[in-house]
Design an enzyme around this catalytic site. Structure first.
Site, PDB file in Angstrom:
ATOM      1  N   LYS A  84      43.953  48.891  55.453  1.00 25.57           N
ATOM      2  CA  LYS A  84      44.489  47.767  54.856  1.00 25.57           C
ATOM      3  C   LYS A  84      45.550  47.724  56.208  1.00 25.57           C
ATOM      4  O   LYS A  84      46.218  48.475  56.087  1.00 25.57           O
ATOM      5  CB  LYS A  84      44.751  47.439  53.841  1.00 25.57           C
ATOM      6  CG  LYS A  84      45.111  46.002  53.498  1.00 25.57           C
ATOM      7  CD  LYS A  84      45.328  45.832  51.895  1.00 25.57           C
ATOM      8  CE  LYS A  84      45.793  44.692  51.605  1.00 25.57           C
ATOM      9  NZ  LYS A  84      46.099  44.269  49.989  1.00 25.57           N
ATOM     10  N   SER A  88      43.754  40.524  47.475  1.00 27.85           N
ATOM     11  CA  SER A  88      44.044  40.265  48.927  1.00 27.85           C
ATOM     12  C   SER A  88      43.662  41.220  49.837  1.00 27.85           C
ATOM     13  O   SER A  88      43.399  41.127  50.923  1.00 27.85           O
ATOM     14  CB  SER A  88      45.772  40.753  48.951  1.00 27.85           C
ATOM     15  OG  SER A  88      46.129  41.926  48.762  1.00 27.85           O
ATOM     16  N   SER A 129      44.043  43.106  43.734  1.00 27.07           N
ATOM     17  CA  SER A 129      43.961  43.122  45.000  1.00 27.07           C
ATOM     18  C   SER A 129      43.084  43.854  45.504  1.00 27.07           C
ATOM     19  O   SER A 129      42.476  44.011  46.562  1.00 27.07           O
ATOM     20  CB  SER A 129      44.962  42.890  45.842  1.00 27.07           C
ATOM     21  OG  SER A 129      45.795  41.821  45.860  1.00 27.07           O
TER      22      SER A 129
END
Lengths: 486, 99
Positions: free
Chosen positions: A80, A155, A179
């Site tokens: 990420k 997210s 998330s």
């Protein structure tokens, strides 16, 4: 999903010379470049191919033994874009950092790479990890791996789609209020948020420091255990990384897990108004199956859950407003020409900070307000008090149950634009994941069914602090004996 | 109940060093009105005597010895922290004149 691309299976193939890490890595780059999902923001081809080549050489030399020293040897992962990697642009999904090249690598990534993993590239995300749909990325939304009109959740949307569409073996996500778990549930993969403090946050660009936690997003529970095993444990670069001993997460999965006598708490507050019927039905059906395997379902109450979303948004926004104050255009980040020409420092900062997207601005405003003189006691401090009450609820519940189970999100993956006009509606997507985040508990999302449109549904299990062994064993058993047995 | 209007949003935005366009101002004011109604729900929680929890659990903070590590430098020995600086001068950050 390509179940053959599990870590154990791939390493067998490496040994049998059916496949090399270099071939696999090149194949992934080909697929990533052809993909229209927008899951990746940057690729590290040179770094990855070098890592893959080294892995192949070690495997050719040491055979099976090489995995004892380096349990992730040759395995391509996606990272990420909130985690720093030395020399690789790290944007956090924000225009503010579109040219930021960090001088150091996050501890979690170092540990994966030291274990032999291959870093394919950086994954798209909601700006500064603020969002539940990945529609808040400054670099465009990520597309759901199987339903192109749907969001992948956020997210960690890029992390979810990259695993769901097999654009990496596994990925790293981060979870502040859900998330990791929500996008895992939306895309039909496994997402683990470890206990707060289990994995070092060094190199994780902070959104809400008392909530942020790194975790694996994988095709199965076994892979999640492998990544957790490597990343866990104290780190002198993060004072909030817990010294608690690291469990035998992977080894324990081989033990026979019996549901007999396992007490699963079902919080009555977690079957919320507006929950999609198929989600509730699928979770209840899964629980019934666990009951038939000997588990004891216990009705419990977490009475302060009704305050969860309000508490979370006050606490996380307050921390975000403080953390994001560092983006001042002085040391890193974008400094637009208009800022250079600013007549005074106040205008300079404002022109730099115009690079934040609307959701980030909204949360900075909410946090600034909650911390402002005159409002602090009624909002930030009060939210922290309610946070303790919520944690006390869990402490009380875990006196009489071993695990807690619920749905992950109230619905399956929604359509693009469906929630983006109303921030509050979007915030409510996290209602079932936020309480565990506030309490710092570990939680995992495991696929448990699909709705009429074949959109995945996830079940969430929660365990007491640092009980990841139990959580993974239960999730593994659910995955293999209940879900795959359906 | 807090009264949310554009003057209030402007005041908070100034504190946060954010400039909002007219359109953003209008939109955020409306959204804040709704959000504040929602977060105000915590006002009925019974919190008398409850110690605020600023961290997920009480933990021992591990501090390392205060010994400097090797600096992050590139192959030419230049500090890597400067590689993302908007503007540099010698081995420092350069900012526009403010006086």
């Amino acid at each position: 999903m390509n179940q053959n691309h599990s870590i154990a299976k791939l390493q067998k193939d490496f040994i049998a010379k059916k496949l090399s890490s270099t071939e696999l890595t090149k194949d992934y780059f080909k697929k990533i470049k052809a993909s229209k999902t927008n899951a990746y923001l940057a690729l590290c081809e040179e770094r990855a191919l070098k890592q893959a080549k080294t892995a192949d050489e070690i495997i050719a030399r040491d055979g099976e033994r090489s995995f004892e020293k380096q349990p992730l040897l040759g395995i391509p992962l996606g990272i990420k874009d909130v985690l720093t990697m030395d020399g690789v642009v790290t944007t956090c999904g924000s225009k503010m950092l579109e040219n930021y090249v960090p001088p150091f690598t996050a501890t979690a990534v170092i540990r994966l790479e030291n274990a032999g993993a291959v870093s394919l590239g950086k994954l798209n995300m909601d700006e500064f990890a603020m969002g539940s749909s990945n529609e808040n990325s400054a670099f465009g939304p990520v597309i759901h791996p199987t339903h192109p009109d749907r969001v992948p959740g956020g997210s960690s949307g890029g992390s979810a789609t990259s695993v769901g569409a097999d654009l990496c073996v596994a990925s790293l996500g981060t979870d502040t209020g859900g998330s990791i778990r929500l996008p895992a549930s939306f895309t039909g993969i496994v997402g683990l948020k470890p206990t707060y403090g289990r994995i070092s946050r060094y190199g994780l660009i902070a959104f809400a420091s008392s909530l942020d936690q790194i975790g694996p997003m994988t095709k199965n529970v076994d892979d999640a255990a492998r990544l957790l095993q490597v990343m866990s444990g104290a780190d002198e670069m993060d004072a909030t990384c817990a010294p608690n001993s690291v469990g035998n997460y992977l080894g324990k999965l081989k033990d026979k897990w019996s549901w007999s006598g396992v007490r699963i708490g079902i919080p009555k507050e977690y079957f919320v108004d507006g929950m999609q019927m198929e989600v509730e039905a699928s979770v209840r059906e899964s629980l019934k199956k666990l009951e038939s395997l000997g588990a004891k379902l216990v009705d419990i109450s977490l009475p302060h859950s009704k305050y969860a979303v309000a508490t979370y948004y006050l606490v996380s926004a307050s921390e975000a407003s403080s953390n994001l104050a560092r983006f001042d255009g002085v040391r890193y980040g974008v400094r637009p020409q208009s800022a250079v020409e600013a007549p005074d420092p106040m205008s300079f900062y404002k022109r730099v900070r115009a690079n934040f997207g609307p959701e980030v601005k909204r949360r900075i405003l909410l946090g600034t307000f909650a911390l402002a003189s005159g409002y602090y006691d009624a909002y930030y401090k009060r939210a922290c008090q309610v946070r303790r009450l919520m944690k006390n609820d869990f402490d009380e519940a875990f006196k009489s149950v071993d695990l807690i189970a619920s749905a992950v999100g109230p619905t399956t993956a929604f359509k693009f634009g469906e929630k983006s006009s109303n921030p509050l509606q979007a915030y409510l997507m996290d209602i079932l994941t936020i309480p565990a985040s506030l309490a710092g508990l570990p939680g995992i999302s495991v696929p448990c069914g699909v709705d009429a449109e074949k959109l995945p549904i996830g079940i969430q299990f929660l365990a007491p602090h640092f009980e990841e062994e139990r959580l993974l064993q239960a999730a593994h058993s659910f995955e293999t004996e209940v879900y795959h047995a359906i | 109940m807090l009264k949310v209007d554009q003057a209030w949003v402007k005041k908070i935005a100034d504190l946060a060093r954010l400039d909002l366009s007219d359109e953003e101002m209008k939109k955020f004011t409306n959204q804040f009105e709704e959000m504040m109604k929602y977060v105000d729900a915590i006002s009925d929680a019974k919190v008398d005597g409850v110690e605020p929890m600023i961290h997920p659990y009480e933990m021992e903070l591990l501090l390392r010895d205060d010994v400097p590590d090797a600096p992050f430098v590139d192959s030419e020995g230049k500090p890597k922290v400067l590689q993302s600086a908007p503007e540099t001068l010698y081995e420092g950050y350069k900012v526009p004149p403010i006086l």
